[in-house]
Design an enzyme around this catalytic site. Structure first.
Site, PDB file in Angstrom:
ATOM      1  N   SER A  67      -8.563   4.393  14.083  1.00 41.29           N
ATOM      2  CA  SER A  67      -8.403   3.753  15.394  1.00 41.29           C
ATOM      3  C   SER A  67      -8.886   4.709  16.470  1.00 41.29           C
ATOM      4  O   SER A  67      -8.886   5.934  16.285  1.00 41.29           O
ATOM      5  CB  SER A  67      -6.928   3.431  15.630  1.00 41.29           C
ATOM      6  OG  SER A  67      -6.698   3.115  16.982  1.00 41.29           O
ATOM      7  N   LYS A  77      -3.197   7.668  12.434  1.00 40.46           N
ATOM      8  CA  LYS A  77      -4.637   7.407  12.421  1.00 40.46           C
ATOM      9  C   LYS A  77      -5.448   8.695  12.521  1.00 40.46           C
ATOM     10  O   LYS A  77      -6.539   8.794  11.943  1.00 40.46           O
ATOM     11  CB  LYS A  77      -4.998   6.444  13.562  1.00 40.46           C
ATOM     12  CG  LYS A  77      -4.430   5.029  13.371  1.00 40.46           C
ATOM     13  CD  LYS A  77      -4.939   4.354  12.100  1.00 40.46           C
ATOM     14  CE  LYS A  77      -4.587   2.875  12.029  1.00 40.46           C
ATOM     15  NZ  LYS A  77      -5.092   2.229  10.797  1.00 40.46           N
ATOM     16  N   VAL A  83       0.812  -1.230   0.000  1.00 41.55           N
ATOM     17  CA  VAL A  83       0.000   0.000   0.000  1.00 41.55           C
ATOM     18  C   VAL A  83       0.838   1.270   0.000  1.00 41.55           C
ATOM     19  O   VAL A  83       0.310   2.356  -0.239  1.00 41.55           O
ATOM     20  CB  VAL A  83      -0.982   0.032   1.199  1.00 41.55           C
ATOM     21  CG1 VAL A  83      -1.982  -1.107   1.119  1.00 41.55           C
ATOM     22  CG2 VAL A  83      -0.240   0.040   2.535  1.00 41.55           C
ATOM     23  N   TYR A  88       1.647   5.952  15.577  1.00 41.92           N
ATOM     24  CA  TYR A  88       0.377   5.319  15.216  1.00 41.92           C
ATOM     25  C   TYR A  88      -0.789   6.306  15.373  1.00 41.92           C
ATOM     26  O   TYR A  88      -1.648   6.422  14.496  1.00 41.92           O
ATOM     27  CB  TYR A  88       0.173   4.089  16.105  1.00 41.92           C
ATOM     28  CG  TYR A  88      -1.021   3.239  15.763  1.00 41.92           C
ATOM     29  CD1 TYR A  88      -0.974   2.346  14.699  1.00 41.92           C
ATOM     30  CD2 TYR A  88      -2.191   3.322  16.514  1.00 41.92           C
ATOM     31  CE1 TYR A  88      -2.070   1.550  14.395  1.00 41.92           C
ATOM     32  CE2 TYR A  88      -3.288   2.534  16.217  1.00 41.92           C
ATOM     33  CZ  TYR A  88      -3.223   1.651  15.159  1.00 41.92           C
ATOM     34  OH  TYR A  88      -4.318   0.872  14.864  1.00 41.92           O
ATOM     35  N   ALA A  89      -0.806   7.008  16.514  1.00 41.43           N
ATOM     36  CA  ALA A  89      -1.906   7.949  16.775  1.00 41.43           C
ATOM     37  C   ALA A  89      -1.903   9.079  15.758  1.00 41.43           C
ATOM     38  O   ALA A  89      -2.962   9.497  15.268  1.00 41.43           O
ATOM     39  CB  ALA A  89      -1.800   8.497  18.194  1.00 41.43           C
ATOM     40  N   ALA A  90      -0.717   9.580  15.433  1.00 45.03           N
ATOM     41  CA  ALA A  90      -0.631  10.657  14.442  1.00 45.03           C
ATOM     42  C   ALA A  90      -1.103  10.170  13.080  1.00 45.03           C
ATOM     43  O   ALA A  90      -1.841  10.868  12.369  1.00 45.03           O
ATOM     44  CB  ALA A  90       0.808  11.161  14.342  1.00 45.03           C
ATOM     45  N   ASN A 129      -7.725  -0.991   5.011  1.00 47.06           N
ATOM     46  CA  ASN A 129      -7.610  -1.654   6.314  1.00 47.06           C
ATOM     47  C   ASN A 129      -6.166  -1.956   6.698  1.00 47.06           C
ATOM     48  O   ASN A 129      -5.878  -2.156   7.875  1.00 47.06           O
ATOM     49  CB  ASN A 129      -8.444  -2.947   6.270  1.00 47.06           C
ATOM     50  CG  ASN A 129      -8.191  -3.835   7.473  1.00 47.06           C
ATOM     51  OD1 ASN A 129      -8.497  -3.466   8.604  1.00 47.06           O
ATOM     52  ND2 ASN A 129      -7.602  -4.999   7.249  1.00 47.06           N
TER      53      ASN A 129
END
Lengths: 90, 243
Positions: free
Chosen positions: B139, B156, B61, B152-154, B87
């Site tokens: 998320s 998402k 991806v 990860y938070a940034a 996904n």
């Protein structure tokens, strides 16, 4: 009716149908600007749809932004670009 | 119900498989493409139980050209693509002070760049169809960023913002773009937690249980259905009531 006139009519119908314009194809002038003041009032999302429609219907790919801007000025400039593209050796 | 052509990335994981199953169950006419980069054993098993209704295709991806060729192949086979489920995801948790740039970049490349490339790749066909459904898997970390997940938070949170912005761009063309924000799910990722961490996680969840992949899959399928045509730009949290 010559080929150019037919093509322009086709382009106007394409504009009305693809961009869901609330006017008829006959109301669009050959030299009427598509974007900006005193224009048909198209915006960037319409431009995006028009690029896809030109590729799908005529095989005309406008990946260069500057070229796209020049081609998508009026029905006349669109017709010229399509005719030029169609005259290229395949 | 009409048949639809669906592309799901990261379809080897539990949520990807559950989502694929939801679309396969939706209509016998649906055809699901599994975009997979590396491991594919679970997807192959699912495809084997649904012969003639799914196909696995290699897809990294993070590579725009890979997306272009996948979409071109799908359109060559079906002449359309109705649904894209972004996904595919990864995480590589660490405190920011100790996080390597490779970890930051790698997580953003898959989780955020991958969504960008996917949405861009399907735009011409969906615009041409004047119809399309995109569901991005974000998320709960996008909304309630926990420590140790700056990357990860940034990423998402970026997915949620991308979803909302793109939804406005293509709303009048008949394309909807939505996101889901799952909380703790009973998947492979959770299996990596020790018992104490699981207990602590459960204490944060008002429902006192982890979510099931099929519960998120049902929401994804709904957001992608014809009846959800007036829902766009939403970020649906599915978290047992945490937020």
């Amino acid at each position: 009716m010559n080929t150019s006139t037919e093509l322009k009519g086709e382009i106007k119908r394409l504009l009305v149908e693809n961009l869901m314009l609330q006017i008829s194809a006959e109301e669009i002038g050959d030299d009427q600007p598509l974007f900006g003041p005193n224009s048909l009032g198209l915006d960037s999302v319409d431009a995006l749809q028009l690029v896809v429609a030109l590729d799908k219907n005529y095989g005309l790919k406008l990946s260069d932004t500057e070229v796209a801007r020049k081609v998508m000025q009026t029905v006349n400039t669109l017709a010229e670009a399509i005719q030029k593209h169609q005259s290229l050796p395949k | 119900m009409n048949s639809r052509i669906i592309l799901i990335t990261g379809a080897n994981g539990a949520l990807g498989r559950a989502t694929a199953q939801a679309f396969l169950d939706e209509s016998p006419g649906n055809f699901v493409w599994f975009g997979i980069n590396r491991r594919r054993e679970h997807a192959e098993a699912l495809a084997a139980t649904n012969p003639g209704r799914c196909r696995i295709i290699s897809l990294d991806v993070t590579m725009p050209d890979a997306w272009k060729s996948v979409v071109a192949e799908i359109v060559a086979v079906h002449q359309r693509l109705d649904v894209l489920i972004n996904n595919a995801g990864t995480h590589d948790d660490a405190l920011l002070a100790q996080m390597k740039w490779e970890s930051w970049h790698g997580v953003l490349a898959v989780n955020l760049d991958g969504v960008f490339h996917g949405c861009q790749a399907v735009m011409p066909v969906m615009i041409s169809q004047r119809n399309g459904r995109i569901v991005n898997v974000a998320s709960l970390s996008a909304l309630v960023a926990p420590p140790g997940q700056t990357n990860y938070a940034a990423a998402k949170a970026g997915v949620v913002a991308l979803t909302q912005s793109l939804a406005k761009e293509v709303a009048r063309i008949g394309i909807t773009v939505n996101a889901v924000c799952p909380g703790y799910l009973d998947t492979e990722a959770l299996a990596g937690l020790d018992a104490a961490a699981k207990k602590k996680a459960l204490e944060q969840i008002p429902m006192r249980r982890f979510g099931k992949p099929k519960e998120v899959a049902a929401a994804i399928r709904f957001l992608a259905c014809a009846e959800a045509g007036y829902i766009t730009g939403s970020a649906l949290k599915i978290d047992g009531g945490i937020f």
